[in-house]
Write a protein that holds these residues in place. Structure first.
Motif, PDB file in Angstrom:
ATOM      1  N   LEU A   1      41.397  36.718  33.793  1.00  0.00           N
ATOM      2  CA  LEU A   1      41.899  36.302  35.097  1.00  0.00           C
ATOM      3  C   LEU A   1      40.743  36.113  36.071  1.00  0.00           C
ATOM      4  N   GLU A   2      39.822  37.066  36.097  1.00  0.00           N
ATOM      5  CA  GLU A   2      38.691  36.947  37.026  1.00  0.00           C
ATOM      6  C   GLU A   2      37.840  35.711  36.711  1.00  0.00           C
ATOM      7  N   LYS A   3      37.633  35.467  35.434  1.00  0.00           N
ATOM      8  CA  LYS A   3      36.861  34.265  35.072  1.00  0.00           C
ATOM      9  C   LYS A   3      37.576  32.989  35.514  1.00  0.00           C
TER      10      LYS A   3
ATOM     11  N   PHE B   1      41.595  39.125  48.659  1.00  0.00           N
ATOM     12  CA  PHE B   1      42.548  39.455  47.596  1.00  0.00           C
ATOM     13  C   PHE B   1      41.925  40.193  46.437  1.00  0.00           C
ATOM     14  N   GLU B   2      42.809  40.804  45.679  1.00  0.00           N
ATOM     15  CA  GLU B   2      42.468  41.557  44.499  1.00  0.00           C
ATOM     16  C   GLU B   2      43.134  40.867  43.309  1.00  0.00           C
ATOM     17  N   ALA B   3      42.445  40.833  42.171  1.00  0.00           N
ATOM     18  CA  ALA B   3      43.010  40.228  40.959  1.00  0.00           C
ATOM     19  C   ALA B   3      43.256  41.320  39.926  1.00  0.00           C
ATOM     20  N   LYS B   4      44.467  41.324  39.379  1.00  0.00           N
ATOM     21  CA  LYS B   4      44.839  42.354  38.399  1.00  0.00           C
ATOM     22  C   LYS B   4      45.658  41.713  37.300  1.00  0.00           C
ATOM     23  N   GLU B   5      45.429  42.164  36.052  1.00  0.00           N
ATOM     24  CA  GLU B   5      46.349  41.696  35.013  1.00  0.00           C
ATOM     25  C   GLU B   5      46.911  42.869  34.235  1.00  0.00           C
TER      26      GLU B   5
ATOM     27  N   THR C   1      38.176  44.921  47.997  1.00  0.00           N
ATOM     28  CA  THR C   1      38.844  44.133  46.958  1.00  0.00           C
ATOM     29  C   THR C   1      37.843  43.245  46.216  1.00  0.00           C
ATOM     30  N   ASP C   2      38.342  42.526  45.229  1.00  0.00           N
ATOM     31  CA  ASP C   2      37.470  41.692  44.398  1.00  0.00           C
ATOM     32  C   ASP C   2      36.922  40.469  45.124  1.00  0.00           C
ATOM     33  N   TYR C   3      37.756  39.853  45.924  1.00  0.00           N
ATOM     34  CA  TYR C   3      37.409  38.550  46.482  1.00  0.00           C
ATOM     35  C   TYR C   3      37.652  38.508  47.981  1.00  0.00           C
TER      36      TYR C   3
HETATM   37 MG   LIG Z   1      40.394  43.256  39.862  1.00  0.00          MG
END
Ligand SMILES: [Mg+2]
Ligand SMILES: [Mg+2]
Lengths: 180, 180
Positions: free
Chosen positions: A15-17, A80-84, A67-69
């Motif tokens: 997801l991050e990629k 935002f934050e990315a999570k899977e 957060t990530d981004y």
């Molecule tokens: Mg994340």
């Protein structure tokens, strides 16, 4: 046999990629300026070899306090934050740290656009779930509430993010609908 | 005798430490949400000792592709770089990388609030210098222009940042005047 774990970590990066690639595309097209924050690292020991680059010889991963981004879209602050997850029925709140939630609460208070991108690997679906809808679930878990957000809630109260090429996770299209 | 260089690196950190403390104060007072981005590091080798934290055994510093700080103030996106110099008459443009300038140009284009905090150590003065005023100097240097911004220009076209306690580098007070 480390196969399952390796598979998991690879998946965890997908997801991050995809978002990173989307952000590069957005930047090149002049749509927004969003970058992933570097992984925070506590550097303990650095060698300075002659005639070559400094080498970090000892360092530790630090817990991210944000957060990530984050970045900028149409003059507005985005965060935002990315999570899977491999779960099918719900998204476990254990994926968040208290610091991340606190940061998102600050962002919302200061009128930033704040959300989570949640990918359900089983369905290959990514959702934009606004931070304001996450907070009640987060806080409720400490007073006998459930420790996850049901998939159905994310589906109905979030917005599915279209996937295209090269915008693999075309989150701006959803932001336009929900925040502008 | 490494004294001068050590002194220099300590000094080089002072401004960032002062800004970090100011940002903590701002955050606690609910004035803005601004964080320093972690130093970008290319991780090559990680050990996972049993029963203790992962240790990074080999890593390298990467050049930052953006600026030191970004965040959110009154719903607006803030982005800035912090630099200090021991020079007395001018600020050398060699303190910037092309990538940082490019990033700042993107931010300005997308209507973010973008500037540099420049500290002249000799005078113990910190200035807020808007990115839009930096760009012409940056680009001119490649066509026989001078390779620095005169102190007088920074003084007259920038704004001196008041220093108090605990807001050691009280940049918001200047932002209010110039951008709102
Ligand atoms: Mg994340
Ligand atoms: Mg700096």
């Amino acid at each position: 046999n480390k196969q399952p774990q390796d598979q998991f970590s690879n998946r965890g990066m997908t997801l991050e990629k995809d978002i990173d690639e989307t952000n590069r595309y957005y930047l090149n097209r002049g749509r927004c300026v969003v970058h992933k924050k570097p992984t925070p690292v506590q550097i303990v020991k650095v060698d300075y070899p002659k005639r070559s680059a400094a080498v970090i010889k000892e360092a530790y991963f630090k817990q991210a306090s944000t957060t990530d981004y984050n970045g900028l879209y149409k003059g507005k602050y985005l965060d935002f934050e990315a999570k899977e997850t491999r779960n099918k029925g719900s998204f476990p709140l254990s994926n968040f740290h208290a610091h991340q939630i606190e940061h998102m609460e600050h962002v919302v208070k200061h009128e930033g656009i704040c959300f989570v991108i949640i990918r359900f690997q089983a369905y290959n679906e990514s959702y934009m779930f606004p931070a304001v809808k996450l907070f009640p679930y987060w806080h409720r878990q400490f007073k006998d509430g459930r420790k996850s957000i049901p998939y159905d809630v994310i589906k109905s109260e979030g917005a599915i993010i279209p996937s295209g090429y090269p915008a693999l996770v075309d989150y701006l299209s959803v932001i336009d609908q929900l925040f502008f």
